[in-house]
Scaffold this motif. Structure first.
Motif, PDB file in Angstrom:
ATOM      1  N   GLN A  35     -39.640 -53.389 -10.993  1.00  0.00           N
ATOM      2  CA  GLN A  35     -40.345 -54.608 -10.586  1.00  0.00           C
ATOM      3  C   GLN A  35     -41.273 -54.339  -9.413  1.00  0.00           C
ATOM      4  O   GLN A  35     -42.386 -54.863  -9.359  1.00  0.00           O
ATOM      5  CB  GLN A  35     -39.338 -55.704 -10.211  1.00  0.00           C
ATOM      6  N   ILE A  36     -40.813 -53.524  -8.502  1.00  0.00           N
ATOM      7  CA  ILE A  36     -41.675 -53.183  -7.367  1.00  0.00           C
ATOM      8  C   ILE A  36     -42.933 -52.472  -7.871  1.00  0.00           C
ATOM      9  O   ILE A  36     -44.046 -52.741  -7.410  1.00  0.00           O
ATOM     10  CB  ILE A  36     -40.893 -52.331  -6.353  1.00  0.00           C
ATOM     11  N   THR A  66     -38.569 -57.601 -20.053  1.00  0.00           N
ATOM     12  CA  THR A  66     -39.660 -56.863 -19.389  1.00  0.00           C
ATOM     13  C   THR A  66     -39.186 -55.429 -19.157  1.00  0.00           C
ATOM     14  O   THR A  66     -38.088 -55.056 -19.557  1.00  0.00           O
ATOM     15  CB  THR A  66     -40.034 -57.471 -18.019  1.00  0.00           C
ATOM     16  N   ASN A  67     -40.007 -54.665 -18.455  1.00  0.00           N
ATOM     17  CA  ASN A  67     -39.630 -53.273 -18.205  1.00  0.00           C
ATOM     18  C   ASN A  67     -38.584 -53.130 -17.111  1.00  0.00           C
ATOM     19  O   ASN A  67     -38.192 -52.021 -16.770  1.00  0.00           O
ATOM     20  CB  ASN A  67     -40.867 -52.433 -17.877  1.00  0.00           C
ATOM     21  N   LEU A 120     -33.027 -62.372  -4.692  1.00  0.00           N
ATOM     22  CA  LEU A 120     -33.173 -61.367  -5.758  1.00  0.00           C
ATOM     23  C   LEU A 120     -34.029 -61.968  -6.851  1.00  0.00           C
ATOM     24  O   LEU A 120     -33.914 -63.168  -7.138  1.00  0.00           O
ATOM     25  CB  LEU A 120     -31.817 -60.955  -6.341  1.00  0.00           C
ATOM     26  N   SER A 121     -34.872 -61.157  -7.453  1.00  0.00           N
ATOM     27  CA  SER A 121     -35.617 -61.696  -8.594  1.00  0.00           C
ATOM     28  C   SER A 121     -35.322 -60.864  -9.827  1.00  0.00           C
ATOM     29  O   SER A 121     -35.176 -59.643  -9.770  1.00  0.00           O
ATOM     30  CB  SER A 121     -37.116 -61.775  -8.311  1.00  0.00           C
ATOM     31  N   SER A 122     -35.212 -61.572 -10.960  1.00  0.00           N
ATOM     32  CA  SER A 122     -34.739 -60.931 -12.186  1.00  0.00           C
ATOM     33  C   SER A 122     -35.770 -59.996 -12.790  1.00  0.00           C
ATOM     34  O   SER A 122     -35.412 -58.994 -13.401  1.00  0.00           O
ATOM     35  CB  SER A 122     -34.331 -61.993 -13.209  1.00  0.00           C
ATOM     36  N   HIS A 123     -37.042 -60.345 -12.640  1.00  0.00           N
ATOM     37  CA  HIS A 123     -38.091 -59.499 -13.225  1.00  0.00           C
ATOM     38  C   HIS A 123     -39.439 -59.921 -12.668  1.00  0.00           C
ATOM     39  O   HIS A 123     -39.547 -60.906 -11.944  1.00  0.00           O
ATOM     40  CB  HIS A 123     -38.073 -59.575 -14.759  1.00  0.00           C
TER      41      HIS A 123
END
Ligand SMILES: [Zn+2]
Length: 311
Positions: A115-116, A172-173, A87-90
């Motif tokens: 993020q995608i 981030t968004n 999993l990535s946070s941002h």
């Protein structure tokens, strides 16, 4: 301030994990080392962004990976089980570009839908570094997330529950956290920075951080009153056992820093003068990476006077 223990920087042996009471500020911050956060839960810190992994009987879950830090050999010293989830946070490169290191295990790579959607921007930045032949970028590809979600995703894996949550627009968004109730741990990504000034979340020339939303998210997480012993930061040393005090410190940091900028605006200072003359409030004066301040002061300034968030 509540006393807490800090992990000791294992300067030579990656697997030498020790905790002791006392301050470590400024020592070993740039040396990559591994800290045990809870049973089966480990974090790599120092030498760039933090990355964590959780070992279960069914395999390993990794949280955040940077192409510049290949942590797989150190994970392999703890377990030979496959990396099943990543999993990535941002979408910033120091958290989202390391899937390449785990490619042999074909993990399911999960991120927020935001993020995608940001992936093309990350890809552009990655390929620019690759074209320059920089370090680990040289022979690597950036791999996109394979699954996206909004709101909450619960993963039941290896006897543990991983509650992944899209916390909304802050650093981030699309900042994602992961809460593991059975281990009383929550991975915060860059929503939390310990003993270090936070970054402005720059990606391919676009600046993302929204200070008020970030404060709101921190308050929201504190307000959940979760039985979490350790909130793991995206940068800076994890404070094992300090609990929500870290979140409160991060929130208070933004409030105090923004208040200082507001005072300077009121005194008629320009952005350039603020960047030149700004003094960090004493409580946060020992924070690392003061170089991150100059661009972030622009965010406080622009967001206070509503002059935009980009440049
Ligand atoms: Zn980061």
């Amino acid at each position: 301030m509540k006393p807490f223990v800090k992990p000791m920087a294992a300067l030579a042996a990656l697997l030498c994990v020790t905790v002791y009471s006392g301050s470590l500020s400024g020592q070993g911050q740039d040396v990559r080392h591994m800290v045990q956060i809870a049973p089966d839960v480990y974090t790599f810190t120092g030498g760039g962004s933090n990355s964590s992994f959780v070992v279960t009987p069914e395999g390993v879950l990794v949280f955040d990976a940077d192409i510049r830090n290949d942590d797989l050999p150190a994970i392999r010293k703890v377990t030979d089980k496959k990396i099943v989830y990543l999993l990535s946070s941002h979408a910033s490169g120091d958290h989202s570009t390391g899937a390449w290191h785990f490619r042999a295990d074909h993990p399911l790579f999960i991120a927020t839908r935001n993020q995608i959607n940001s992936f093309p921007v990350e890809q552009k930045e990655f390929n620019a570094s690759k074209a320059k032949g920089v370090g680990n970028y040289k022979d690597a590809e950036i791999l996109p997330p394979t699954m996206g979600f909004d709101d909450i995703l619960s993963i039941h894996f290896g006897g543990l529950t991983f509650v992944a949550r899209a916390e909304g627009y802050g650093h981030t968004n699309g900042d994602l956290t992961v809460y593991i109730p059975q281990r009383r741990v929550m991975f915060m990504g860059d929503l939390l920075n310990n003993e270090i000034h936070p970054g402005q979340a720059e990606a391919a020339g676009v600046f993302f951080a929204q200070v008020q939303s970030w404060i709101d998210i921190l308050n929201k997480v504190v307000g959940r009153n979760l039985p979490v012993e350790t909130y793991v930061p995206g940068h800076g040393p994890p404070h094992v056992g300090r609990g929500a005090a870290d979140l409160e410190e991060q929130r208070d940091y933004f409030i105090a820093m923004r208040a200082e900028v507001a005072k300077m605006i009121q005194a008629g200072k320009s952005l350039e003068q603020i960047q030149k003359e700004f003094t960090v409030p004493p409580r946060f004066a020992s924070y690392q990476s003061p170089g991150r301040l100059t661009p972030f002061l622009r965010l406080y300034y622009n967001q206070l006077i509503e002059a935009g968030t980009v440049n």
